[in-house]
Design an enzyme around this catalytic site. Structure first.
Site, PDB file in Angstrom:
ATOM      1  N   ARG A 107       0.793  -1.226   0.000  1.00 45.31           N
ATOM      2  CA  ARG A 107       0.000   0.000   0.000  1.00 45.31           C
ATOM      3  C   ARG A 107       0.825   1.277   0.000  1.00 45.31           C
ATOM      4  O   ARG A 107       0.545   2.196  -0.780  1.00 45.31           O
ATOM      5  CB  ARG A 107      -0.976   0.007   1.179  1.00 45.31           C
ATOM      6  CG  ARG A 107      -2.090  -1.033   1.112  1.00 45.31           C
ATOM      7  CD  ARG A 107      -2.736  -1.088  -0.219  1.00 45.31           C
ATOM      8  NE  ARG A 107      -3.911  -1.967  -0.256  1.00 45.31           N
ATOM      9  CZ  ARG A 107      -4.322  -2.570  -1.355  1.00 45.31           C
ATOM     10  NH1 ARG A 107      -3.667  -2.437  -2.503  1.00 45.31           N
ATOM     11  NH2 ARG A 107      -5.395  -3.324  -1.327  1.00 45.31           N
ATOM     12  N   SER A 122     -12.947 -11.638  -1.292  1.00 47.72           N
ATOM     13  CA  SER A 122     -12.202 -10.439  -1.598  1.00 47.72           C
ATOM     14  C   SER A 122     -10.716 -10.807  -1.543  1.00 47.72           C
ATOM     15  O   SER A 122     -10.230 -11.306  -0.537  1.00 47.72           O
ATOM     16  CB  SER A 122     -12.565  -9.374  -0.558  1.00 47.72           C
ATOM     17  OG  SER A 122     -11.661  -8.316  -0.618  1.00 47.72           O
TER      18      SER A 122
END
Lengths: 396, 396, 396, 396
Positions: free
Chosen positions: D93, D172
């Site tokens: 990230r 997910s």
């Protein structure tokens, strides 16, 4: 919303909050002032609450509860946030929150409110109590909502007929039995020495008596029980020490502090009793705890202070730590002799029936000495790992 | 054994050791006195060494090295063992050990010796240096071997013609630039207040000047570089502060201490410069380190002090910690203003080009405030884990 | 010395010790074998003791006590030394020490003895028990004293008529309910894979069943109480799991270990039950402890393991930690489903009436979501300290 | 708002975000997809971006940077969040955030956007990068703002002509070189075993080869540099190990995890290379680090993992820890031999030119043994503090 219970200090913010909540929510506002030892005229506070529009006012004397349920574990944990702040405000908030919830339940209120801002620690501490104890009751934080600046607040107060104290307050003060905190004004410049007018509990060291005061504090299970041999209730000990140490100019703290909300702030405190008690007891612990107990206790002490500062009084880990630290305090019994003089405190003697220290063993004049070979045995094993790795890394 | 190099303080123990080593091992004894700032007549010490039978004497001025290689990292680590002792003796021992090894190498000695007993920390610190730096050289600890008590030692000295100072020493003293340690005698009773005669570097607070002294200390990368704006060498800063703070009665430590060998002992110290520097810098760090840096640094600081106290100077982890703590000190730049007065030191101001504190953000009078909803967002997430577990455990 | 009580394993060392102690001290030697679950022929051990010269032999079944007073707190503490070793031997030594002292007291012995060497941990663990419980009784460590090498020991045994088992043992083994440790021989080369003959409790994973075994372990207050829903005594659970997990090839440990005496050694262990229980429970704790409880518990767990490994079972801090960890285990109730297959264990499910996890809150498909503004409020406060310091240091 | 740069994964959420941002802000939307090793058809992603309304699309290959700037320090820190999760997503990230900012700067955008929700960790990690690197650029989190549920999102997508993949995704997924994370669906029930269809990188252990694989991993300064003696780039080692260990069914993690936002969630991961590398290296460290280095490193390792998981990559303390941990890894050189077999990995050998272990010292068959008296000297001093306090507390 029909009934809101507000934690009420009697200051401008919470007074304005009474009127604002009434207007905004069309609700009845009940004010609760909790006496945790602040030096205030509670009669006047009550009058102010009614003038601001409260439908009912509660004054709750929680001093005993504050001492027994909050200050006592703080003493046991030697609670000093970031090594210096004895957590007075942080300890009082959960208690005030609890009392507000008690009133809210009794009154069947559907909301509770507090006067903390969106930048500080206290909003977290109040709301932790509200959320933990009464998840079903709504929380309102008027100061965070109304968007008035100080000037607009004054005007709103005037319009609503709320009395404003003549003297504009230089500092923002919070006071209870355990500490007095001072912030704002020129204190926000960390380079600026706090002026004498900021202090109330402590005299300037320069004006303290010429004679030092000697004082013996007796501890049982980590809690002070007597001064100069005279047994007293803990609350009386705190009162006495706040006066005595304060008269000797001891108990000031000047601190760059990390708040829970990610900010640093400059905080000034007075806490003569708290600092006298904690610093004495930390010394006594060195006489009665063994090396491992001492290190573990210091680590957990410091964790406890962080936890409570950060508004986590209701976290189950706090309860578990209280029990652990109480157990580690079982042997913290004995006397500490301190000398107070012109702004300083020095521990000059300590004794305990539970002392681990043994002069007969430690003295260089005693009979007992390990032999040379025994000493070599210890040193060899103690150093082997270090020495082997040092040589491996740095010699050739 | 043909040549033994002895760490020589000039006191009775090491003087007797010269004669005893000669007799016991039939070896040549070379004495090494390392000047780490103790106030001694080194000429006299040399004479005493020769009188006791030394074949050669070295006086090594290691003050600069002591300051730069030992005291500097101790400052960076805010080194206070068990929160109070600045480690003067613990820091000097590895250096003395190193110098003794240098002489031993130069002289082709087959053994080194020290005057520490089997109850103390210093034997570990000396031998760590010897073992780490010269595994091939034998270590002898005469005091641990000879089995003489004090009286027998005196008689041995008389027999060997070793001069004994007239005044029988009341205390056992160790002194260097960084601290003066006092132990023994009535100090072994922890309840007894240390008498004034124990102190040399600090005046009694009652006799300190009536006027407080204000002082500004400038730090660069965690190390003091100037006093009141005047740049000085670190050694000069230490000298100046030892005098100045000492004159104001500041710098006394009274401590129940955990030794590495499993004993507790009562130790008294004087360390005006060390305590002034470290306490000032700890305050400055609160202005420039963020919350996580502060907590990690305090934890590693404390580990560093334990390590060095425990004789593990040569452990590779000490070197790694030095580097880590130096890196965390990159931003510890700025001024600290302290007030010295009759035995107390208070930090009254601090400023730094690297301050994290930002008045514009922190002030309750500033424009910026998180919204009510943002505040609730923080509080919700911050408390969720605590509150959910609290309710689960304690509410029905 | 007239009576010596010896901790007797029945092996060569302690058998020779019986004869050596008799000869050396002219004393009566009483042997004590403590059954802590080792798979031995205790009848044979008794006979060997008498053949070696014991005047009296005690066999003490301490399995229940071992499980309840030692293994149970180890389970509560998830005790794995340096993350891998479940401490079987370290846990049994204090108990054996205690039993030896009980016999010594009963028999009016003036000394106790053990068969540990001067390089290992066990000498520390035995002597800790002796010193803590009976400071007045002398301690003798024959193996450290006699100076015989293995060959001389064999000859001494032969001379004294002590039976030597035909097969010369390849490894040094110590076994009890909780683990089997294997050291020595080719295992001393850390690069060498442990050969199959070193293992007894675990099959080679390649020979484990083709079918995985699913198993549900039920915990109450951090202690296993049932397997696949069937309640059993803890000792039975341990026995069952040692067999079951061992049959699936699970439970081997291969470890470079830091001993308390400053050495590293290569140790191999088998501990199918211990590893199954601890790894299951660590998973369950993640479901029921909050974030702070989890982190504090892991830190104290690890401290506990170090303490017990290092021979400090009798340190008061161990007792305090037991209580703290028990309190933190109050909510560690529930089921863990594990899958054992060819040398591996995987936790594949866990459930608890005390779970903190709440699907309704955590699910990405649930109704509840913090608003954008609330999220920003959290992120702002959470990151502010980091971001402000990052920018200050690294931007421009 | 005229130009918004969006971190674009190509999934439904970020595709809808393109259209929503355009409509809501009337702004040009530029999409950035960062290749950190996810197995995706980047051509297709680009097409989807344009179909959704992007004015421009960037595909940035950051695999090398990911390996060198993010994975390498994670390896050095043995980064496993809460002992099990190798942090793949948490590491990617900040890098994606950095790339988005680079594009925003280049394009002169006034805002950046990400597709994370208000319940997860990723919003914190993205925004930390944005805030640290570009305080002046506005941050938009469309998913937190739009208030659509899944069904409404599908409709919005249909209306806007955004292609929806036929198969509704069960889980997910987030994938990169270092790990694949799987959440949602039936995995939200922690009692439910993850079904085989959840896994892609690892075969079911039951279907792994009958033959174990032996593998030698060579480390230099704590980083793998060769497999079975063949030097490779780190990225190639990771690719190879993901395949090889995955084929042997190794690398699955099933975890009840504490998120930074105060929630617990059930997370499943695959990370064959990460777990192989870290578990091998942790073993090697036990051969080359001394006891103190090992303990300090484990503590800092664990702190590092918490920090990075919690979105604090840009905190200066992370940089300081990287340097400290790199220094502690200077000697982490050598080979680790592992055995992979049907879902398990076992370290079966390790060797190093920097080993602290010394068979000649540690072996029970070696010549060197401390004497009995030396052993007693160690044990006395080691236990004294414990034993004295134990007796004082519990005897009599």
């Amino acid at each position: 919303m029909s009934k809101i219970v507000l934690a009420y200090s009697g200051g401008l913010d919470t007074s304005v909050a009474v009127a604002w909540l009434k207007e905004k929510f069309g609700a009845e506002v009940i004010t609760v002032t909790v006496d945790v030892g602040q030096k205030e005229d509670f009669k006047e506070i009550e009058e102010r609450a009614y003038k601001a529009g409260a439908s009912k006012h509660y004054l709750i004397d929680a001093k005993e509860e504050f001492v027994n349920k909050y200050i006592k574990p703080a003493i046991i944990a030697n609670a000093l946030y970031e090594e210096v702040y004895p957590l007075g405000t942080a300890l009082a908030r959960p208690l005030i929150g609890e009392k507000v919830i008690e009133v809210a339940r009794k009154e069947g209120a559907d909301a509770v409110a507090h006067g903390a801002t969106s930048k500080g620690n206290d909003q977290v501490r109040f709301e932790a109590a509200f959320k933990a104890l009464a998840p079903e009751i709504k929380i309102i934080a008027p100061i965070r909502m109304w968007g008035m600046n100080r000037k607009e607040e004054y005007e709103f107060a005037k319009k609503k007929g709320i009395p404003i104290s003549a003297e504009s307050k230089k500092y923002s003060i919070d006071e209870n039995l355990w500490s007095r905190s001072i912030e704002g004004g020129e204190l926000e410049d960390p380079w600026q020495e706090p002026p004498e007018e900021a202090f109330e509990w402590t005299v300037p060291p320069e004006k303290a008596p010429e004679e030092p005061a000697y004082l013996t504090i007796t501890f049982e299970k980590g809690v002070p029980v007597a001064l100069n041999g005279k047994r007293m209730e803990l609350i009386e000990i705190i009162d006495t020490l706040n006066k005595l140490a304060g008269q000797h100019g001891y108990g000031r703290v000047d601190h760059m502090e990390n708040r829970v909300v990610g900010l640093k702030s400059r905080e000034v405190y007075e806490a003569p009793a708290a600092l006298t008690i904690i610093n004495s007891k930390k010394d006594l612990e060195k006489l009665v705890l063994n090396k491992r107990e001492y290190r573990i206790k210091r680590m957990l002490d410091s964790y406890w202070a962080d936890l409570v500062y950060d508004g986590l009084w209701f976290d189950p880990i706090r309860v578990a730590l209280d029990n652990m630290l109480s157990e580690l305090s079982e042997n913290v019994n004995g006397d500490v002799k301190v000398k107070l003089y012109k702004g300083s405190l020095r521990v000059v003697g300590r004794r305990s029936p539970n002392a681990i220290y043994d002069k007969a063993i430690s003295s260089y004049e005693s009979e007992w000495f390990p032999s040379d070979e025994m000493a070599r045995g210890f040193i060899d094993a103690w150093l082997m790992d270090s020495v082997v790795s040092f040589r491996k890394r740095y010699l050739k």
